[in-house]
Design an enzyme around this catalytic site. Structure first.
Site, PDB file in Angstrom:
ATOM      1  N   ASP A   1       0.844  -1.191   0.000  1.00 12.66           N
ATOM      2  CA  ASP A   1       0.000   0.000   0.000  1.00 12.66           C
ATOM      3  C   ASP A   1       0.885   1.249   0.000  1.00 12.66           C
ATOM      4  O   ASP A   1       1.918   1.274  -0.665  1.00 12.66           O
ATOM      5  CB  ASP A   1      -0.927  -0.047   1.232  1.00 12.66           C
ATOM      6  CG  ASP A   1      -2.245   0.656   1.010  1.00 12.66           C
ATOM      7  OD1 ASP A   1      -2.265   1.904   0.983  1.00 12.66           O
ATOM      8  OD2 ASP A   1      -3.266  -0.024   0.859  1.00 12.66           O
TER       9      ASP A   1
ATOM     10  N   HIS B   1      -3.417   5.764   4.142  1.00 11.39           N
ATOM     11  CA  HIS B   1      -4.176   4.612   3.663  1.00 11.39           C
ATOM     12  C   HIS B   1      -3.534   3.295   4.090  1.00 11.39           C
ATOM     13  O   HIS B   1      -4.214   2.385   4.596  1.00 11.39           O
ATOM     14  CB  HIS B   1      -4.287   4.695   2.143  1.00 11.39           C
ATOM     15  CG  HIS B   1      -5.257   3.751   1.527  1.00 11.39           C
ATOM     16  ND1 HIS B   1      -4.894   2.520   1.047  1.00 11.39           N
ATOM     17  CD2 HIS B   1      -6.581   3.868   1.286  1.00 11.39           C
ATOM     18  CE1 HIS B   1      -5.945   1.907   0.539  1.00 11.39           C
ATOM     19  NE2 HIS B   1      -6.993   2.710   0.661  1.00 11.39           N
TER      20      HIS B   1
ATOM     21  N   ASN C   1     -14.257   1.042  -5.904  1.00  8.57           N
ATOM     22  CA  ASN C   1     -15.380   1.824  -5.379  1.00  8.57           C
ATOM     23  C   ASN C   1     -16.171   2.513  -6.495  1.00  8.57           C
ATOM     24  O   ASN C   1     -16.529   3.674  -6.386  1.00  8.57           O
ATOM     25  CB  ASN C   1     -14.869   2.879  -4.394  1.00  8.57           C
ATOM     26  CG  ASN C   1     -14.146   2.273  -3.211  1.00  8.57           C
ATOM     27  OD1 ASN C   1     -14.449   1.152  -2.809  1.00  8.57           O
ATOM     28  ND2 ASN C   1     -13.182   2.993  -2.669  1.00  8.57           N
TER      29      ASN C   1
ATOM     30  N   ALA D   1      -7.810  -7.153  -9.147  1.00  8.48           N
ATOM     31  CA  ALA D   1      -8.891  -8.010  -8.650  1.00  8.48           C
ATOM     32  C   ALA D   1      -9.688  -8.628  -9.791  1.00  8.48           C
ATOM     33  O   ALA D   1     -10.149  -9.770  -9.702  1.00  8.48           O
ATOM     34  CB  ALA D   1      -9.813  -7.203  -7.744  1.00  8.48           C
TER      35      ALA D   1
END
Length: 286
Positions: A57, A87, A175, A189
């Site tokens: 990250d 984050h 999102n 993903a």
């Protein structure tokens, strides 16, 4: 060798429209997604001991409730592993903060790869390098709350390599919302080679911001998640599939720790993990 459409190095970013709520948070507050009565019973069986989780990250801040990383490395030129974004620290806290209201697997160990800059972006080649590094650093689980619009074969290859060695890779769906038709999941993903994680709202229904599509494997709480801040010793609330992904990574840490204690072998393919999820998870839409 001829070039293909996926040979270029696309940019990977934090999932868009991430919701962040700044403000004071009380450490002793019971969080909605980790109710103490339920989770204390779970942790009596497993708290993630002996399992190493790599959070790839924006780096991490040495928050008082986080353990020192067993291994850390930055893949961002000119930036160290220190988290200037927040984050990565938030995600690490959700996986294994030693605070029972914050961390899912409080006895797991941390590996940190900074693959996103303090501004929240990085290269797909850096992501692929980070996955391979995490494998070699001894990770049992890899958590990646990031995404982009293009498939990048070196990342897919690295994820496949991880699963072949019994390492579980969890990736955020994104999102972008989902209306039940057009696939809105981001890469990596969307490649179908990792555990694709969507987000649930506090009513345990799919969060409106969560991406969706055929690669979705599991959803976990991702709305108003309290975790570690990269500013001092406080906490901050964030929402997104970025928050659901480390929760699933933490849950797998609990499961892997328990499996090892019982002498069970690790999974060695994403298909095997998917079958386990299908057999054991609850379908909230049924």
């Amino acid at each position: 060798m001829s070039a293909t459409a996926t040979d270029y190095d696309p940019i990977i970013e934090l999932p868009p429209d991430l919701q962040i709520a700044e403000g004071p948070a009380i450490q002793s507050r019971e969080t909605w997604h980790l109710p103490r009565d339920k989770w204390r019973k779970i942790r009596e069986q497993s708290a993630g001991a002996g399992v190493k989780v790599a959070v790839l990250d924006t780096g991490y801040y040495q928050h008082p409730t986080l353990p020192k990383a067993l291994a850390e490395r930055s893949f961002i030129r000119g930036q160290g592993v220190a988290d200037g974004n927040g984050h990565g620290t938030h995600c690490a806290g959700t996986v294994l903060s030693r605070d029972e209201d914050i961390g899912v697997a409080p006895q797991a160990e941390l590996i940190v790869g900074k693959v996103l800059s303090n501004g929240g972006s990085g290269s797909s080649s850096g992501i692929a390098a980070g996955v391979n590094w995490a494998i070699d650093a001894g990770a049992d689980i890899i958590s990646m709350s990031l995404g982009g619009g293009s498939r990048y074969e070196p990342t897919v290859t690295a994820i496949k390599r991880a699963f072949s060695k019994g390492i579980i890779v969890c990736c955020a769906a994104g999102n972008s919302g989902f209306n039940g038709s057009r696939n809105t999941i981001g890469y990596p993903a969307r490649s179908g080679e990792s555990i694709c994680v969507g987000a649930l709202a506090s009513n345990y229904r799919p969060a409106g911001f969560s991406s969706g599509g055929s690669q979705m494997v599991i959803a976990a709480p991702g709305q108003n998640i309290l975790s570690c801040s990269h500013r001092g010793s406080g906490f901050v609330t964030m929402s997104g599939t970025s928050m659901a992904t480390p929760m699933v990574a933490g849950e797998f840490a609990l499961i892997v720790s328990m499996m090892r204690a019982q002498g069970q072998a690790s999974w060695n393919s994403v298909q095997a993990v998917n079958e386990f999820v299908k057999a054991n998870a609850t379908d909230l839409l049924a």
